[in-house]
Design a protein around this motif. Structure first.
Motif, PDB file in Angstrom:
ATOM      1  N   TYR A  57     149.390 -11.393  49.887  1.00 49.04           N
ATOM      2  CA  TYR A  57     148.389 -10.753  50.977  1.00 49.04           C
ATOM      3  C   TYR A  57     146.938 -10.890  50.514  1.00 49.04           C
ATOM      4  O   TYR A  57     146.119 -10.903  51.451  1.00 49.04           O
ATOM      5  CB  TYR A  57     148.955  -9.330  51.052  1.00 49.04           C
ATOM      6  N   GLU A  58     146.410 -10.721  49.140  1.00 47.22           N
ATOM      7  CA  GLU A  58     145.213 -11.048  48.892  1.00 47.22           C
ATOM      8  C   GLU A  58     144.741 -12.297  49.344  1.00 47.22           C
ATOM      9  O   GLU A  58     143.446 -12.620  49.918  1.00 47.22           O
ATOM     10  CB  GLU A  58     144.968 -10.769  47.305  1.00 47.22           C
ATOM     11  N   LEU A  59     145.571 -13.425  49.301  1.00 44.86           N
ATOM     12  CA  LEU A  59     145.163 -14.774  49.635  1.00 44.86           C
ATOM     13  C   LEU A  59     145.205 -14.892  50.976  1.00 44.86           C
ATOM     14  O   LEU A  59     144.238 -15.575  51.758  1.00 44.86           O
ATOM     15  CB  LEU A  59     146.249 -15.825  49.283  1.00 44.86           C
ATOM     16  N   ALA A  60     146.012 -14.010  51.869  1.00 44.19           N
ATOM     17  CA  ALA A  60     145.812 -14.147  53.220  1.00 44.19           C
ATOM     18  C   ALA A  60     144.653 -13.441  53.726  1.00 44.19           C
ATOM     19  O   ALA A  60     143.902 -13.795  54.574  1.00 44.19           O
ATOM     20  CB  ALA A  60     147.009 -13.298  53.968  1.00 44.19           C
ATOM     21  N   LEU A  61     144.038 -12.495  52.946  1.00 40.62           N
ATOM     22  CA  LEU A  61     143.054 -11.706  53.465  1.00 40.62           C
ATOM     23  C   LEU A  61     141.754 -12.431  53.209  1.00 40.62           C
ATOM     24  O   LEU A  61     140.787 -12.124  53.503  1.00 40.62           O
ATOM     25  CB  LEU A  61     142.898 -10.173  52.509  1.00 40.62           C
ATOM     26  N   ALA A  62     141.833 -13.294  52.258  1.00 44.27           N
ATOM     27  CA  ALA A  62     140.574 -14.458  52.071  1.00 44.27           C
ATOM     28  C   ALA A  62     140.179 -15.130  53.297  1.00 44.27           C
ATOM     29  O   ALA A  62     139.006 -15.296  53.302  1.00 44.27           O
ATOM     30  CB  ALA A  62     141.004 -15.278  50.935  1.00 44.27           C
ATOM     31  N   LYS A  63     141.120 -15.217  54.245  1.00 45.04           N
ATOM     32  CA  LYS A  63     140.872 -15.784  55.615  1.00 45.04           C
ATOM     33  C   LYS A  63     140.605 -14.711  56.841  1.00 45.04           C
ATOM     34  O   LYS A  63     140.693 -15.107  57.898  1.00 45.04           O
ATOM     35  CB  LYS A  63     141.699 -16.818  55.775  1.00 45.04           C
ATOM     36  N   PHE A 117     139.315  -8.830  43.705  1.00 44.83           N
ATOM     37  CA  PHE A 117     139.747 -10.128  43.988  1.00 44.83           C
ATOM     38  C   PHE A 117     138.451 -10.993  44.539  1.00 44.83           C
ATOM     39  O   PHE A 117     137.790 -10.466  45.689  1.00 44.83           O
ATOM     40  CB  PHE A 117     140.722 -10.333  44.985  1.00 44.83           C
ATOM     41  N   PRO A 118     138.078 -11.948  43.823  1.00 46.13           N
ATOM     42  CA  PRO A 118     136.789 -12.664  44.001  1.00 46.13           C
ATOM     43  C   PRO A 118     136.733 -13.180  45.386  1.00 46.13           C
ATOM     44  O   PRO A 118     137.673 -13.935  46.244  1.00 46.13           O
ATOM     45  CB  PRO A 118     136.786 -14.060  43.125  1.00 46.13           C
ATOM     46  N   GLY A 119     135.432 -13.007  46.094  1.00 42.94           N
ATOM     47  CA  GLY A 119     135.258 -13.423  47.516  1.00 42.94           C
ATOM     48  C   GLY A 119     135.843 -12.452  48.795  1.00 42.94           C
ATOM     49  O   GLY A 119     135.329 -12.906  49.614  1.00 42.94           O
ATOM     50  N   ASN A 120     136.783 -11.793  48.598  1.00 41.25           N
ATOM     51  CA  ASN A 120     137.290 -10.755  49.660  1.00 41.25           C
ATOM     52  C   ASN A 120     136.449  -9.804  49.965  1.00 41.25           C
ATOM     53  O   ASN A 120     135.911  -8.997  49.029  1.00 41.25           O
ATOM     54  CB  ASN A 120     138.739 -10.400  49.108  1.00 41.25           C
ATOM     55  N   ARG A 121     136.273  -9.567  51.226  1.00 38.38           N
ATOM     56  CA  ARG A 121     135.838  -8.369  51.542  1.00 38.38           C
ATOM     57  C   ARG A 121     137.012  -7.271  51.940  1.00 38.38           C
ATOM     58  O   ARG A 121     136.648  -5.955  51.962  1.00 38.38           O
ATOM     59  CB  ARG A 121     135.052  -8.509  52.777  1.00 38.38           C
TER      60      ARG A 121
END
Length: 435
Positions: A215-221, A308-312
């Protein structure tokens, strides 16, 4: 909020047995009012966790202010309650108050089924509605369909939580690695560990931690509109769209690159956490509910955290809810206990024990690490960055995601097959809701 799935079958058997024994006991119901003499309370926080410490203090204060009332506290496993809540609350052996998971598939479903007490009047009378910010109230309120964000109060959260990255400072320093500020920098950090023969991430694929990484990875986009569509059903979600596709594909790539061990598919959250405290892995991605435990358990190396780097947007929300079952025999006492957990003495203790209180005095939080933990939560929630959790949208979705992500880890499922697998029950739930 320590979560352990171990012993689910045993837990179900023990709960079923306790219900049967209670049914045979012939004991009559107690008065639901203030003259009840027993408060039966269930929660699943470990005794050394920040919440466990705070709730122990709350029980102590409750006993002092309610002489003659017996508190029957029973510690349950997260999975025990998750798997058996409907059976428990439909029985005459329901506790008077219990901790329960928030979200449409859990508290929302039980509220829709009439199994939880409406706390709206108590929230207004006791001022809980003033202590909880609008974003924290999202998970406390449910409409007639059990969808969070509006309607009546069916639970009261008294802490916040969010997913972050825990890291071993010694292992970072040994490899001349700095805290990454972007996702690209994060992958380079993990590449450096892999090059030294070290698996970077401690992961629990058999329970919730792995799906939260996906989910963190999905939230990156993602943006807030995606979260509202996925969690609140504002619009249809494209499971082959850029957000979820990126999450699944990148997660599979992380396994292929050696960031995540294939053996982690069978690892439970408890074993993941213990392995990290023993210094076996440099990085662990999980929630703030671990923080207080790590403060007490990590003895042999310095550690820190970063978002988590880069995520808002980040997985997170209010903490779990105190709910009062509709069949509670001591509702007035249950309301009194909730009120005590919102008092400064308990909230400040929660903050100083490594938790994220919702109503503490900032000046009373004395530990620098704890201040950082709370400040990061304030930063996320203030920027509307809480994205809830991936398993919330549909009943039973937790197990669907566990199985699906295990397939990504083992390599038995492609990202496309994984997305098809998790799309089906999500869409079925929408159909059931008439969406």
């Amino acid at each position: 909020m320590f979560r352990s799935r171990s012993g689910v079958a045993a837990g179900a058997f023990l709960l079923a047995t306790s219900l049967a024994l209670a049914a045979c006991s012939g004991g009559g119901p107690e008065d639901e009012g203030s003259d009840a003499k027993t408060l039966t309370l269930w929660h699943y926080e470990g005794p050394t966790s920040a919440m466990g410490i705070a709730w122990t203090k709350a029980i102590e204060l409750f006993k002092a202010s309610h002489p003659g009332v017996e508190v029957k506290f029973e510690e349950k496993g997260f999975e025990q309650i998750q798997q058996n809540a409907q059976m428990i609350l439909n029985s005459d052996s329901a506790p008077d108050i219990m901790e329960y998971n928030k979200g449409n598939a859990t508290a929302g479903l039980l509220s829709k089924q009439g199994l939880l007490t409406d706390l709206t009047a108590e929230a207004a009378e006791r001022g809980w509605d003033k202590q909880l910010s609008a974003s924290l109230q999202t998970t406390a309120k449910y409409d007639d369909q059990g969808i969070m964000g509006s309607g009546k109060f069916f639970g009261i959260p008294n802490y916040g939580e969010y997913v972050m990255v825990y890291y071993n400072k010694d292992l970072f320093a040994k490899n001349n690695l700095a805290v990454p500020a972007t996702l690209d920098e994060f992958t380079k950090v993990m590449d450096a560990f892999v090059a030294k023969g070290q698996t970077p991430l401690a992961v629990g694929g058999a329970e919730y931690p792995a799906q939260q990484i996906f989910y963190e990875l999905a939230l990156a986009k993602a943006d807030r509109a995606f979260v509202d569509d996925y969690q609140l059903y504002k619009n249809q979600v494209d499971f082959k769209g850029p957000q979820l596709s990126y999450g699944a594909q990148t997660f599979a790539e992380w396994v292929a690159k050696g960031y995540i061990a294939k053996s982690s598919a069978g690892i439970k959250a408890e074993d993941m956490g213990v392995s990290w405290t023993q210094g076996k892995y440099p990085i662990l991605i999980s929630g703030s509910w671990w923080y207080g435990r790590f403060v007490s358990d990590v003895k042999n190396f310095p550690w820190g955290t970063f978002l988590f780097p880069g995520n808002r947007l980040h997985p997170g929300s209010s903490g779990n809810l105190w709910v009062v079952p509709e069949k509670s025999k001591a509702k007035s006492l249950a309301y009194d206990f909730i009120d005590i957990t919102m008092k400064p003495e308990v909230q400040n203790l929660l903050g100083n024990s490594g938790g994220v209180p919702v109503a503490a005095d900032p000046a009373a939080i004395t530990d620098a690490k704890n201040k950082e933990l709370i400040d990061n939560f304030t930063k996320i929630s203030g920027a509307d960055g809480l994205a809830f959790y991936p398993d919330w949208p549909a009943p039973g979705y937790y197990d669907v995601l566990v199985s699906g992500v295990q397939g990504l880890i083992s390599g038995s499922k492609t990202p496309a097959a994984f997305l098809d697998e998790i799309a089906k029950p999500y869409q079925e739930n929408l159909a059931d809701l008439g969406k």
